[in-house]
Design a protein around this motif. Structure first.
Motif, short mmCIF file in Angstrom:
data_model
loop_
_atom_site.label_atom_id
_atom_site.label_comp_id
_atom_site.label_asym_id
_atom_site.label_seq_id
_atom_site.Cartn_x
_atom_site.Cartn_y
_atom_site.Cartn_z
N ASN A 29 0.82 -1.23 0.00
CA ASN A 29 0.00 0.00 0.00
C ASN A 29 0.85 1.27 0.00
O ASN A 29 0.35 2.34 -0.35
CB ASN A 29 -0.97 -0.01 1.18
CG ASN A 29 -2.03 -1.09 1.02
OD1 ASN A 29 -2.17 -1.66 -0.07
ND2 ASN A 29 -2.77 -1.39 2.07
N ASP A 30 2.10 1.14 0.41
CA ASP A 30 2.99 2.30 0.37
C ASP A 30 3.87 2.28 -0.88
O ASP A 30 4.87 3.01 -0.96
CB ASP A 30 3.84 2.37 1.65
CG ASP A 30 4.46 1.03 2.00
OD1 ASP A 30 4.40 0.09 1.16
OD2 ASP A 30 5.05 0.91 3.09
N SER A 31 3.49 1.44 -1.86
CA SER A 31 4.20 1.39 -3.15
C SER A 31 5.70 1.19 -3.01
O SER A 31 6.49 1.85 -3.70
CB SER A 31 3.90 2.66 -3.97
OG SER A 31 2.52 2.75 -4.22
N ALA B 297 -3.51 -0.74 -8.59
CA ALA B 297 -4.61 -1.00 -7.64
C ALA B 297 -4.57 -2.42 -7.07
O ALA B 297 -4.42 -3.39 -7.81
CB ALA B 297 -5.95 -0.74 -8.33
N GLY B 298 -4.72 -2.50 -5.75
CA GLY B 298 -4.63 -3.78 -5.05
C GLY B 298 -5.98 -4.37 -4.70
O GLY B 298 -7.00 -4.06 -5.33
N THR B 299 -5.98 -5.24 -3.67
CA THR B 299 -7.18 -5.99 -3.30
C THR B 299 -7.18 -6.24 -1.79
O THR B 299 -6.12 -6.17 -1.15
CB THR B 299 -7.20 -7.35 -4.04
OG1 THR B 299 -8.34 -8.11 -3.60
CG2 THR B 299 -5.95 -8.18 -3.72
N THR B 300 -8.35 -6.56 -1.25
CA THR B 300 -8.40 -7.00 0.15
C THR B 300 -8.33 -8.53 0.24
O THR B 300 -8.31 -9.07 1.34
CB THR B 300 -9.70 -6.52 0.84
OG1 THR B 300 -10.81 -6.94 0.06
CG2 THR B 300 -9.71 -5.00 1.01
N ILE C 16 -6.30 -2.12 3.92
CA ILE C 16 -7.17 -1.76 2.79
C ILE C 16 -6.57 -2.33 1.50
O ILE C 16 -5.41 -2.78 1.49
CB ILE C 16 -7.33 -0.23 2.67
CG1 ILE C 16 -5.95 0.45 2.48
CG2 ILE C 16 -8.05 0.33 3.88
CD1 ILE C 16 -6.03 1.89 2.02
N ALA C 17 -7.33 -2.29 0.41
CA ALA C 17 -6.84 -2.82 -0.87
C ALA C 17 -5.60 -2.04 -1.34
O ALA C 17 -4.60 -2.64 -1.75
CB ALA C 17 -7.94 -2.73 -1.92
N GLY C 18 -5.66 -0.72 -1.29
CA GLY C 18 -4.51 0.12 -1.63
C GLY C 18 -3.86 -0.27 -2.94
O GLY C 18 -4.54 -0.44 -3.95
#
Ligand SMILES: [Ca+2]
Ligand SMILES: [Ca+2]
Length: 239
Positions: A42-44, A68-71, A79-81
Motif C-alpha cells: 500500500n505504500d508502493s 490498484a490492489g485488493t483486500t 485496505i486494498a490500496g
C-alpha cells in the motif's frame, strides 16, 4: 472455634482458581498462529509492512510497478490500496526472473505462504513457487500456477508444514519465478503476500516452568499468610 475452618477454606479457593487460570493461559498461548511477514504494497514499495522480512526482485527496475490492489488475503484490517505489478519487459526479458522474500522462521513451524494475484492475458502465466532452507538454493514446490484475470477472493496458498527444514530456520526464504509473459507490457499483480507459522511447542517450555515458579511462589505466600494468621490467633488467645 468455628472461625478456623471457614478461614482456611476461603483462602484455598482463590489460590486454586489462580493456579487454574495460569495453567489455562499457558495452554492457550501454545496454539497461537502468527503472521511473520506481510507485504500489502500500500505504500508502493518492497519494504515489509507487518512483521519482518526482506523482499527483493531480479525483474528489471523499469518493470517493477505498483497498481490498484485488493483486500483478498489482506491482514490486520489492511485496505486494498496498491499491489505489486510486474511487467514482461522489453523482449519479455523478465521471463525466468523472480521475487524472493527472506523471512526468519525462528520459533515457528507449520509455515504457510499465501498471496493474491491476477494477470493480463500476455502477462506471466506460468509461475513457480519455491522455498529455500539456506537462502541460496531454491527448491520447486507445487506445480506452476496461472494467475486468474482478477484478484477474486481466494488467495493462492502454499502450506509448507511438511518441510521440516523450514521450521525454526533463520535462513528460510521463498521465491516466485515468473514465466510465460508474451508481451513487454503483459502484467502480473501480487498483493498481501503473507508468511505465517505456529509457535513451536518447545519454545513454550519456559512458560509452564514460569507458571510453576509463580504458582510455588503463590503457594509460599499462602503458607506465609496462614502461618501469620495462626500466630496472630494464638497471640489473641493468650490471656
Ligand atoms: Ca494492497
Ligand atoms: Ca511496504
Amino acid at each position: 472455634m468455628f472461625i478456623t475452618p471457614d478461614f482456611r477454606r476461603s483462602r484455598r479457593i482463590p489460590f486454586n482458581l489462580i493456579f487454574a487460570v495460569l495453567l489455562f493461559v499457558a495452554a492457550s498461548r501454545a496454539a497461537v498462529a502468527d503472521e511473520l511477514a506481510v507485504w500489502n504494497f500500500n505504500d508502493s514499495n518492497l519494504n515489509v509492512d507487518h512483521g519482518s522480512g526482506t523482499l527483493t526482485t531480479t525483474i528489471a527496475a523499469a518493470n517493477v510497478l505498483f497498481a490498484a490492489g485488493t483486500t483478498n488475503n489482506a491482514r490486520q484490517g489492511d485496505i486494498a490500496g496498491q499491489a505489486l505489478s510486474l511487467q514482461g519487459g522489453t523482449s519479455t526479458a523478465n521471463n525466468g526472473r523472480n521475487i524472493t522474500f527472506n523471512v526468519s522462521t525462528l520459533g515457528f513451524s507449520n509455515i504457510v505462504v499465501s498471496f493474491a494475484t491476477q494477470g493480463t492475458s500476455t502477462g506471466f502465466n506460468s509461475n513457480q513457487f519455491q522455498y529455500s532452507l539456506d537462502g541460496i538454493s531454491f527448491i520447486n514446490f507445487g506445480s506452476p500456477f496461472i494467475p486468474a484475470t482478477a484478484f477474486g477472493s481466494v488467495p493462492i496458498i502454499f502450506s509448507l508444514a511438511a518441510i521440516a527444514g523450514l521450521n525454526d530456520n533463520p535462513n528460510a526464504a521463498f521465491r516466485i519465478v515468473f514465466n510465460g509473459a508474451s508481451s513487454s507490457t503483459g502484467t502480473n499483480r501480487l498483493d498481501n503476500i503473507v508468511v505465517e507459522g505456529t509457535t513451536i511447542d518447545t519454545a513454550e517450555v519456559p512458560e509452564p516452568a514460569s507458571v510453576l515458579l509463580l504458582a510455588s511462589g503463590l503457594g509460599g505466600l499462602y503458607k506465609l499468610r496462614k502461618r501469620k494468621s495462626v500466630t496472630q490467633k494464638a497471640q489473641k488467645l493468650k490471656p
